[in-house]
Scaffold this active site. Structure first.
Site, PDB file in Angstrom:
ATOM      1  N   TYR A 195     -11.435  -3.291   3.089  1.00 28.51           N
ATOM      2  CA  TYR A 195     -10.505  -2.873   4.099  1.00 28.51           C
ATOM      3  C   TYR A 195     -11.261  -2.703   5.541  1.00 28.51           C
ATOM      4  O   TYR A 195     -12.200  -2.044   5.442  1.00 28.51           O
ATOM      5  CB  TYR A 195      -9.794  -1.502   3.702  1.00 28.51           C
ATOM      6  CG  TYR A 195      -8.611  -0.965   4.781  1.00 28.51           C
ATOM      7  CD1 TYR A 195      -8.777  -0.928   6.021  1.00 28.51           C
ATOM      8  CD2 TYR A 195      -7.367  -0.528   4.110  1.00 28.51           C
ATOM      9  CE1 TYR A 195      -7.721  -0.373   6.861  1.00 28.51           C
ATOM     10  CE2 TYR A 195      -6.486  -0.142   5.035  1.00 28.51           C
ATOM     11  CZ  TYR A 195      -6.567  -0.177   6.096  1.00 28.51           C
ATOM     12  OH  TYR A 195      -5.647   0.266   6.922  1.00 28.51           O
ATOM     13  N   GLU A 239       0.951  -1.121  -0.057  1.00 26.37           N
ATOM     14  CA  GLU A 239       0.075  -0.050  -0.033  1.00 26.37           C
ATOM     15  C   GLU A 239       0.914   1.128  -0.129  1.00 26.37           C
ATOM     16  O   GLU A 239       1.816   1.141   0.736  1.00 26.37           O
ATOM     17  CB  GLU A 239      -0.791  -0.043   1.302  1.00 26.37           C
ATOM     18  CG  GLU A 239      -1.855   1.300   1.142  1.00 26.37           C
ATOM     19  CD  GLU A 239      -2.802   1.070   2.461  1.00 26.37           C
ATOM     20  OE1 GLU A 239      -3.657   2.089   2.613  1.00 26.37           O
ATOM     21  OE2 GLU A 239      -3.045  -0.018   2.967  1.00 26.37           O
ATOM     22  N   ASP A 293      -5.554   9.778   8.885  1.00 28.97           N
ATOM     23  CA  ASP A 293      -4.141   9.701   9.482  1.00 28.97           C
ATOM     24  C   ASP A 293      -3.826  10.156  10.827  1.00 28.97           C
ATOM     25  O   ASP A 293      -4.253  11.369  10.999  1.00 28.97           O
ATOM     26  CB  ASP A 293      -3.085  10.032   8.382  1.00 28.97           C
ATOM     27  CG  ASP A 293      -3.176   9.640   7.082  1.00 28.97           C
ATOM     28  OD1 ASP A 293      -3.907   8.480   6.987  1.00 28.97           O
ATOM     29  OD2 ASP A 293      -2.718  10.105   6.012  1.00 28.97           O
TER      30      ASP A 293
END
Length: 281
Positions: free
Chosen positions: A193, A66, A77
């Site tokens: 995911y 990734e 993030d």
């Protein structure tokens, strides 16, 4: 007599990119393991060293790679990846530079599927994302994760991604309802995911106690392999995720942390990848 109107196609799991991704998960599964998916930040700490980091991660045992696309406002993030993204941008990282890096990785390690991760403003740019989808596919990417794109708004991008043979990977979280998980999984290409916790990325010393139940619930409704990320930092986490039935595990912040404050300790990062890969086998 009026002809039946066919429903427009949705999802990207029939693309060549999705088939490459699934094959990597299945290859790991055939030996009784799960797929390790290391994450690197394109352009961190600079363009050349990020290539060395990517190749070391692949050679350490990655089933897929990734690649984070540096962005000024990475909402998903945590502190580690935000810092790395800011360093990369300060060093001159751009979307085009990230795509060139992906092309170099794909040329050097053609057997490893590459899945970039970015945000809607980068990839769609206010449109349908056709130019980015074609450029991603041309660079050698098998799929793409757009962290803030949901299937509710993703159909136009799915259409251009299908035309480029690119998988669009969606995310589910602990807060996603069971019915919603099934609907998102049905639209995800290559793999789904599964975010292991509520919050942003970042290495944790322990995973939530509920993560096993979450993984089993998601796996039970997903027609595509399930990869689990966020918070994974050590071999014990990988083994726990494997026992819960996931097909893969994504490790990001822990690898960036392993590179040290200057992002230069490739050997230390590669050692962590190797230990995580051993746990995944």
């Amino acid at each position: 007599m009026q002809a039946d109107m066919a429903e427009p196609p949705t999802g990207t799991d029939a693309t060549a990119g999705a088939r490459r991704i699934r094959a990597a998960f299945e290859s790991a599964g055939r030996t009784g393991g799960i797929a390790l998916v290391p994450y690197i930040v394109a352009g961190y700490p600079d363009a050349e060293r990020s290539l060395a980091i990517a190749l070391a991660a692949v050679d350490g045992g990655a089933a897929l790679l990734e690649v984070g696309l540096p962005y000024s406002d990475p909402l998903a993030d945590g502190a580690t990846l935000q810092r790395a993204s800011q360093v990369a941008l300060a060093a001159g990282a751009t979307l085009e530079g990230s795509l060139r890096l992906i092309e170099r990785i794909a040329t050097a390690r053609p057997a490893t599927p590459i899945v970039p991760m970015g945000y809607a403003n980068q990839v769609l740019g206010g449109g349908d994302g056709e130019a980015a989808a074609r450029r991603l596919a041309d660079s050698g990417a098998a799929g793409v994760i757009v962290a803030d794109l949901t299937p509710d708004e993703g159909a136009p991008f799915e259409a251009v991604a299908r035309a480029a043979d690119l998988a669009v990977v969606y995310l589910v979280a602990p807060t996603t309802s069971p019915d919603r998980r099934a609907a998102v999984a049905a639209r995800s290409g290559g793999f789904l995911y599964c975010v292991s916790l509520v919050g942003v990325t970042g290495a944790r010393t322990s995973l939530p106690a509920s993560v096993g139940q979450l993984i089993r619930s998601v796996v039970s409704v997903s027609p595509v392999p399930v990869g689990v990320g966020f918070g994974v930092s050590k071999p014990g986490h990988v083994r726990a995720i494997a026992r819960a039935g996931a097909a893969g595990v994504i490790v990001a912040s822990a690898l960036v942390d392993a590179l040290g404050p200057a992002g230069e300790d490739v050997d230390r990062m590669a050692d962590l990848v190797a230990r995580l890969a051993d746990a995944a086998r």
